[in-house]
Design an enzyme around this catalytic site. Structure first.
Site: not given
Ligand code: ADP
Length: 584
Positions: A7, A14, A65, A183, A186, A306-307, A309, A363
């Site tokens: 990726n 990565k 990717r 979420l 991106g 975000i979704g 966590n 992914e």
């Molecule tokens: P990418 O699109 O770079 O792969 P990720 O899927 O890793 O992104 O998501 C990154 C986002 O997830 C960031 O905004 C980060 O703050 C959020 N995030 C990760 N852990 C938590 C958490 N425990 N609570 C809220 N947001 C989180």
């Protein structure tokens, strides 16, 4: 089956070695600051290959990717020079992503020239978007000229989490309407109706739709015109503003990271609270819209950083969705934990008609799966030996006695030309078949002579002649109907001998060993009929060391499958399981 998943971003790479079946990654590495710490993507790939642990692992291929597949790519695609050129051409549509993807592909192909490389596109999953969802309301000619339409992104993730959700619900994805909310930094939402993406929030570029880390998502285009005029922003300025300075970062003024924003919002920071509210509100708005698009929703899935966590964000987005039949269980939501081993958690109440799920996305697994699929298909075609097809037109086998009755005493069959099976030949001699209803003239005799007469015709011929002939193996003419033959020197009425030849394959014993079949086995053969593809069942295998590999079809069968002499068939199944089942 291990796949190297690559990726490539503009300044980072990565790479991981992933088991395409389990999704487990054996080894992974991230290289950052390409252009500073390491000179270029080629060097980054070399670094990655050095640091990845490959002991005892046989890599079967590389999955890349690729962000934008444009109109050209709607599925994972085996990479050759032409494909690389096409991906590069698509850089116009994804200037931030595709150039880096191409660099990565070039470097990896140079470093691993013997492996199959497969491009897995972010856009491909959304190639099923219907026209009404695909088009922007701008002049059609302009849109066509520049390929301006909605493509959608995060395809591997939306596809992957939808499939996991269906598994968890023990349902067929073809029976579910899923809203998938990816979420991360991106972010995008997709409406996955019965397994197909029918709407998604990102469009021509990954800028449309939800509020993201640093991207604005939806904005009135008029606002840009206004800003351009009032602030003197040029195109690069607008690009920078919308892609890097907006989203959570722009709203909060402090961070693009949801964790920081939640923390500060909890402490009362007004801008961070607004950032949260705008983010959650827009997500809710899309969920409602996509439920309307699909006429209902069976599952809503939250995934990515975000979704997976943020219980707070899920709560904000999923509360008061009762009108959709979705009831959040606040405790389950707070406690939800997902990871590679437990990838799905349900956060809706038992009475909720629509399931609310947290699903851990992977992914790299999705890319490895896509690549593995292409590689297995390719290997199948490369290694599977094909079976040449021969088409038998109606013909006649005669005894020496019959030859003499039809062509005169002492007459010997004369070879017109040899046919494919050694020792057999088409003859100069022809006869007429006189049936109850009609006559077919000039039917070729095949030599040499045989112990019994056999007339092989097609079903269509039977209708024409006005008779019913059984489907039989060659040589088995007992109790078949008779017919009258007319030759130049006489007429002969047979009491039996008319059959439809059962389709069969001639094989040398070496061929039989290769295909793993025995004499008298019954197999299935697939033929590529240019619009009339067919799998022929009930194909008899006949093995003899004097045979040349060839499948014989009659004219009706060949026409039904739209094939011609010299085309090829593929053995797709042997009848062995069937016979074993019968034995038990
Ligand atoms: P990418 O699109 O770079 O792969 P990720 O899927 O890793 O992104 O998501 C990154 C986002 O997830 C960031 O905004 C980060 O703050 C959020 N995030 C990760 N852990 C938590 C958490 N425990 N609570 C809220 N947001 C989180």
């Amino acid at each position: 089956m291990h796949i190297l998943v690559v990726n490539c971003g503009s300044s980072s790479l990565k790479a991981s070695i992933v088991d395409a079946v389990s999704g487990k990654s054996v080894s992974k590495v991230k290289i950052e600051r390409i252009g500073e710490v390491v000179p270029d993507h080629g060097a980054a790939i070399e670094h990655a290959l050095e640091s990845l642990v490959t002991d005892g692992i046989e890599l079967r291929g590389v999955g890349h990717r690729v962000v934008h597949g444009g109109e050209a790519f709607s599925r994972p695609t085996l990479i050759d020079d032409a494909v690389v050129d096409q991906i590069e051409e698509l850089s116009k549509l994804a200037p931030l992503h595709n150039p880096a993807n191409v660099e990565g592909i070039r470097a990896a192909r140079a470093a691993l020239p013997d492996l199959a490389h497969v491009a897995v596109f972010d856009t491909a999953f959304h190639s099923t978007l219907p026209n009404r969802a695909k088009h922007y309301a701008i002049p059609g000619e302009l849109a066509d000229k520049h390929g301006i339409r909605r493509y959608g992104f995060h395809g591997p993730s939306h596809g992957y989490v939808s499939a996991r959700a269906a598994e968890f619900l023990e349902a067929d994805i073809a029976d579910l309407r899923i809203i998938s909310c990816h979420l991360g930094n991106g972010a995008s939402v997709a409406a996955v109706e019965y397994g197909r993406s029918v709407e998604t929030s990102m469009g021509l570029t990954p800028l449309e739709g939800l509020v993201m880390g640093t991207r604005s998502g939806d904005i009135d285009p008029g606002a840009l015109l206004h800003l351009a005029r009032e602030e003197g922003l040029d195109l690069d300025g607008i690009d920078e503003l919308l892609n890097r300075e907006s989203g959570l970062k722009g709203l909060s003024g402090v961070s693009n990271d949801m964790r920081d924003i939640e923390e500060r919002a909890a402490e009362g920071d007004a801008r961070c609270r607004r950032a949260l509210n705008v983010f959650a509100h827009r997500l809710r708005k899309y969920i409602g819209a996509y439920a309307a698009v699909m006429g209902g929703v069976d599952a809503i899935v939250f995934t990515a950083g975000i979704g997976e966590n943020s219980a707070l964000l899920r709560h904000r987005a999923a509360q008061r969705l009762d009108f959709l039949g979705a009831r959040l269980d606040p405790d389950a939501n707070r406690d939800a934990k997902v990871d590679a081993d437990n990838p799905v958690a349900e956060i809706s109440t038992r009475r909720s008609r629509c399931s609310l799920l947290v699903v851990s996305t992977n992914e790299a697994h999705a890319i490895a799966e896509g690549a593995a699929h292409v590689i297995l298909e390719k290997d199948k075609v490369d290694t599977q030996r094909v079976i040449p097809l021969a088409i038998s037109a109606r013909h006649v086998h005669l005894t020496q006695e019959a030859v003499e009755a039809l062509f005169g005493e002492g007459h010997q069959l004369t070879s017109y030309k040899p046919i494919s099976q050694p020792g057999q030949f088409a003859c100069e001699e022809k006869v007429d078949l006189i049936g109850p209803k009609r006559t077919i003239e000039g039917v070729r005799v095949l030599g040499p002579t045989r112990p019994a007469c056999q007339i092989e015709i097609s079903r269509t011929d039977e209708f024409h002649l006005g008779m019913d002939a059984p489907i039989r193996n060659s040589g088995d003419v007992k109790n078949s109907p008779g017919i009258t033959l007319q030759g130049p020197n006489g007429r002969l009425t047979l009491t039996e001998g008319v059959i439809q030849a059962r389709r069969h394959i001639h094989m040398h014993s070496d061929d039989a060993a290769y295909f793993g079949v025995n004499d008298r086995d019954v197999v299935e053969i697939e033929v590529d009929g240019a619009g009339r593809d067919l799998i022929f069942k009930d194909v008899l295998v006949r093995v003899k060391d004097s045979y040349v590999l060839e499948m014989h079809l009659d004219t009706d069968e060949a026409n039904a499958a739209n094939v011609m002499r010299g085309q090829e068939g593929l053995l797709v199944a042997t009848g062995r399981e069937v016979r074993l089942r019968r034995k038990n």
